[in-house]
Design a protein around this motif. Structure first.
Motif, PDB file in Angstrom:
ATOM      1  N   PRO A  44       0.825  -1.225   0.000  1.00  0.00           N
ATOM      2  CA  PRO A  44       0.000   0.000   0.000  1.00  0.00           C
ATOM      3  C   PRO A  44       0.859   1.276   0.000  1.00  0.00           C
ATOM      4  O   PRO A  44       0.534   2.246  -0.684  1.00  0.00           O
ATOM      5  N   TRP A  45       1.945   1.270   0.761  1.00  0.00           N
ATOM      6  CA  TRP A  45       2.848   2.428   0.778  1.00  0.00           C
ATOM      7  C   TRP A  45       3.487   2.621  -0.593  1.00  0.00           C
ATOM      8  O   TRP A  45       3.573   3.748  -1.101  1.00  0.00           O
ATOM      9  N   LEU A  46       3.940   1.532  -1.225  1.00  0.00           N
ATOM     10  CA  LEU A  46       4.573   1.614  -2.535  1.00  0.00           C
ATOM     11  C   LEU A  46       3.607   2.144  -3.593  1.00  0.00           C
ATOM     12  O   LEU A  46       3.957   3.029  -4.376  1.00  0.00           O
ATOM     13  N   VAL A  47       2.386   1.622  -3.616  1.00  0.00           N
ATOM     14  CA  VAL A  47       1.390   2.080  -4.588  1.00  0.00           C
ATOM     15  C   VAL A  47       1.065   3.554  -4.343  1.00  0.00           C
ATOM     16  O   VAL A  47       0.986   4.347  -5.286  1.00  0.00           O
ATOM     17  N   GLY A  48       0.910   3.936  -3.088  1.00  0.00           N
ATOM     18  CA  GLY A  48       0.647   5.339  -2.757  1.00  0.00           C
ATOM     19  C   GLY A  48       1.778   6.246  -3.205  1.00  0.00           C
ATOM     20  O   GLY A  48       1.549   7.350  -3.717  1.00  0.00           O
ATOM     21  N   ARG A  49       2.993   5.775  -3.018  1.00  0.00           N
ATOM     22  CA  ARG A  49       4.169   6.557  -3.432  1.00  0.00           C
ATOM     23  C   ARG A  49       4.163   6.777  -4.945  1.00  0.00           C
ATOM     24  O   ARG A  49       4.390   7.888  -5.427  1.00  0.00           O
ATOM     25  N   VAL A  50       3.882   5.715  -5.695  1.00  0.00           N
ATOM     26  CA  VAL A  50       3.846   5.824  -7.158  1.00  0.00           C
ATOM     27  C   VAL A  50       2.712   6.752  -7.591  1.00  0.00           C
ATOM     28  O   VAL A  50       2.900   7.613  -8.453  1.00  0.00           O
ATOM     29  N   SER A  65      -0.085   0.136  -9.849  1.00  0.00           N
ATOM     30  CA  SER A  65       0.129  -1.222  -9.345  1.00  0.00           C
ATOM     31  C   SER A  65       1.041  -2.028 -10.274  1.00  0.00           C
ATOM     32  O   SER A  65       1.806  -2.873  -9.810  1.00  0.00           O
ATOM     33  N   ASP A  66       0.975  -1.755 -11.578  1.00  0.00           N
ATOM     34  CA  ASP A  66       1.881  -2.420 -12.523  1.00  0.00           C
ATOM     35  C   ASP A  66       3.323  -2.004 -12.258  1.00  0.00           C
ATOM     36  O   ASP A  66       4.235  -2.846 -12.256  1.00  0.00           O
ATOM     37  N   LEU A  67       3.530  -0.708 -12.055  1.00  0.00           N
ATOM     38  CA  LEU A  67       4.879  -0.200 -11.797  1.00  0.00           C
ATOM     39  C   LEU A  67       5.434  -0.756 -10.493  1.00  0.00           C
ATOM     40  O   LEU A  67       6.623  -1.096 -10.406  1.00  0.00           O
ATOM     41  N   VAL A  68       4.578  -0.875  -9.479  1.00  0.00           N
ATOM     42  CA  VAL A  68       5.019  -1.452  -8.207  1.00  0.00           C
ATOM     43  C   VAL A  68       5.399  -2.911  -8.402  1.00  0.00           C
ATOM     44  O   VAL A  68       6.439  -3.360  -7.904  1.00  0.00           O
ATOM     45  N   GLN A  69       4.599  -3.649  -9.145  1.00  0.00           N
ATOM     46  CA  GLN A  69       4.897  -5.062  -9.384  1.00  0.00           C
ATOM     47  C   GLN A  69       6.241  -5.217 -10.087  1.00  0.00           C
ATOM     48  O   GLN A  69       7.067  -6.051  -9.703  1.00  0.00           O
ATOM     49  N   GLU A  70       6.473  -4.414 -11.110  1.00  0.00           N
ATOM     50  CA  GLU A  70       7.738  -4.471 -11.835  1.00  0.00           C
ATOM     51  C   GLU A  70       8.911  -4.128 -10.910  1.00  0.00           C
ATOM     52  O   GLU A  70       9.971  -4.762 -10.977  1.00  0.00           O
ATOM     53  N   SER A  71       8.707  -3.142 -10.055  1.00  0.00           N
ATOM     54  CA  SER A  71       9.766  -2.739  -9.124  1.00  0.00           C
ATOM     55  C   SER A  71      10.042  -3.815  -8.092  1.00  0.00           C
ATOM     56  O   SER A  71      11.200  -4.030  -7.714  1.00  0.00           O
ATOM     57  N   CYS A  72       9.005  -4.504  -7.644  1.00  0.00           N
ATOM     58  CA  CYS A  72       9.195  -5.588  -6.678  1.00  0.00           C
ATOM     59  C   CYS A  72      10.006  -6.723  -7.292  1.00  0.00           C
ATOM     60  O   CYS A  72      10.890  -7.298  -6.633  1.00  0.00           O
ATOM     61  N   VAL A  73       9.738  -7.037  -8.550  1.00  0.00           N
ATOM     62  CA  VAL A  73      10.511  -8.078  -9.239  1.00  0.00           C
ATOM     63  C   VAL A  73      11.982  -7.669  -9.304  1.00  0.00           C
ATOM     64  O   VAL A  73      12.881  -8.480  -9.027  1.00  0.00           O
ATOM     65  N   TRP A  93      15.986   2.660  -1.104  1.00  0.00           N
ATOM     66  CA  TRP A  93      16.450   1.804  -2.191  1.00  0.00           C
ATOM     67  C   TRP A  93      15.271   1.395  -3.073  1.00  0.00           C
ATOM     68  O   TRP A  93      15.361   1.438  -4.300  1.00  0.00           O
ATOM     69  N   LEU A  94      14.161   1.026  -2.443  1.00  0.00           N
ATOM     70  CA  LEU A  94      12.965   0.659  -3.199  1.00  0.00           C
ATOM     71  C   LEU A  94      12.442   1.845  -4.004  1.00  0.00           C
ATOM     72  O   LEU A  94      12.006   1.686  -5.152  1.00  0.00           O
ATOM     73  N   THR A  95      12.481   3.038  -3.426  1.00  0.00           N
ATOM     74  CA  THR A  95      12.039   4.233  -4.131  1.00  0.00           C
ATOM     75  C   THR A  95      12.903   4.483  -5.362  1.00  0.00           C
ATOM     76  O   THR A  95      12.408   4.842  -6.425  1.00  0.00           O
ATOM     77  N   THR A  96      14.202   4.258  -5.221  1.00  0.00           N
ATOM     78  CA  THR A  96      15.110   4.411  -6.365  1.00  0.00           C
ATOM     79  C   THR A  96      14.729   3.430  -7.468  1.00  0.00           C
ATOM     80  O   THR A  96      14.686   3.789  -8.643  1.00  0.00           O
ATOM     81  N   ILE A  97      14.410   2.205  -7.092  1.00  0.00           N
ATOM     82  CA  ILE A  97      13.989   1.210  -8.072  1.00  0.00           C
ATOM     83  C   ILE A  97      12.674   1.628  -8.725  1.00  0.00           C
ATOM     84  O   ILE A  97      12.497   1.495  -9.941  1.00  0.00           O
ATOM     85  N   LEU A  98      11.742   2.178  -7.933  1.00  0.00           N
ATOM     86  CA  LEU A  98      10.469   2.638  -8.491  1.00  0.00           C
ATOM     87  C   LEU A  98      10.672   3.698  -9.567  1.00  0.00           C
ATOM     88  O   LEU A  98       9.897   3.786 -10.511  1.00  0.00           O
ATOM     89  N   HIS A  99      11.708   4.506  -9.418  1.00  0.00           N
ATOM     90  CA  HIS A  99      11.930   5.608 -10.346  1.00  0.00           C
ATOM     91  C   HIS A  99      12.759   5.206 -11.567  1.00  0.00           C
ATOM     92  O   HIS A  99      13.042   6.060 -12.403  1.00  0.00           O
ATOM     93  N   THR A 100      13.158   3.931 -11.663  1.00  0.00           N
ATOM     94  CA  THR A 100      13.955   3.519 -12.820  1.00  0.00           C
ATOM     95  C   THR A 100      13.088   3.042 -13.951  1.00  0.00           C
ATOM     96  O   THR A 100      11.949   2.789 -13.833  1.00  0.00           O
TER      97      THR A 100
END
Length: 100
Positions: A44-50, A65-73, A93-100
Motif C-alpha cells: 500500500p505504501w509503494l502504490v501510494g508513493r507511485v 500497481s503495474d509499476l510497483v509489481q515491476e519494481s518488486c521483481v 532503495w525501493l524508491t530508487t527502483i520505483l523511479h527507474t
C-alpha cells in the motif's frame, strides 16, 4: 500513514513490530523470501508513493500497481546489491527502483 523517522535501525525503534524487525534482519542477510514478505506488507505504501509521484499520469498505459509489481521483481532480483542498514534505507532503495 504516519511519517517515518529519518533513520531507523533494527532493534532501536519500539514502533516497529517484531515481525517487521525479524523480516528486515533476514533481508539484511539476503533472504529473498523475507524481502517478498516485506514488499507485500509495504505494497500500500509503494502504490501510494507511485500514485503521488505520477500525479494521475499513466506512462505507457501502466497503472501504479503495474509499476510497483515491476519494481518488486527488480528488488527481489537485485537484493544482493542492497547494502543499507536501516528500514528507511531499504525504503529509499525501493524508491530508487520505483523511479527507474
Amino acid at each position: 500513514m504516519a511519517s517515518l523517522p529519518a533513520v531507523v535501525t533494527v532493534g532501536s525503534d519500539p514502533s516497529l513490530d517484531d515481525v517487521e524487525q525479524a523480516l528486515f534482519a533476514r533481508v539484511r542477510a539476503r533472504d529473498v523470501d523475507a524481502l517478498a514478505e516485506l514488499l507485500q506488507r509495504w505494497r500500500p505504501w509503494l502504490v501510494g508513493r507511485v500514485r503521488r509521484d505520477l500525479g494521475g499520469r499513466q506512462p505507457g498505459g501502466r497503472r501504479p500497481s503495474d509499476l510497483v509489481q515491476e519494481s518488486c521483481v527488480l528488488a527481489l532480483r537485485f537484493l544482493p546489491d542492497f547494502c543499507g542498514s536501516s528500514r528507511q534505507e531499504l525504503r529509499g532503495w525501493l524508491t530508487t527502483i520505483l523511479h527507474t
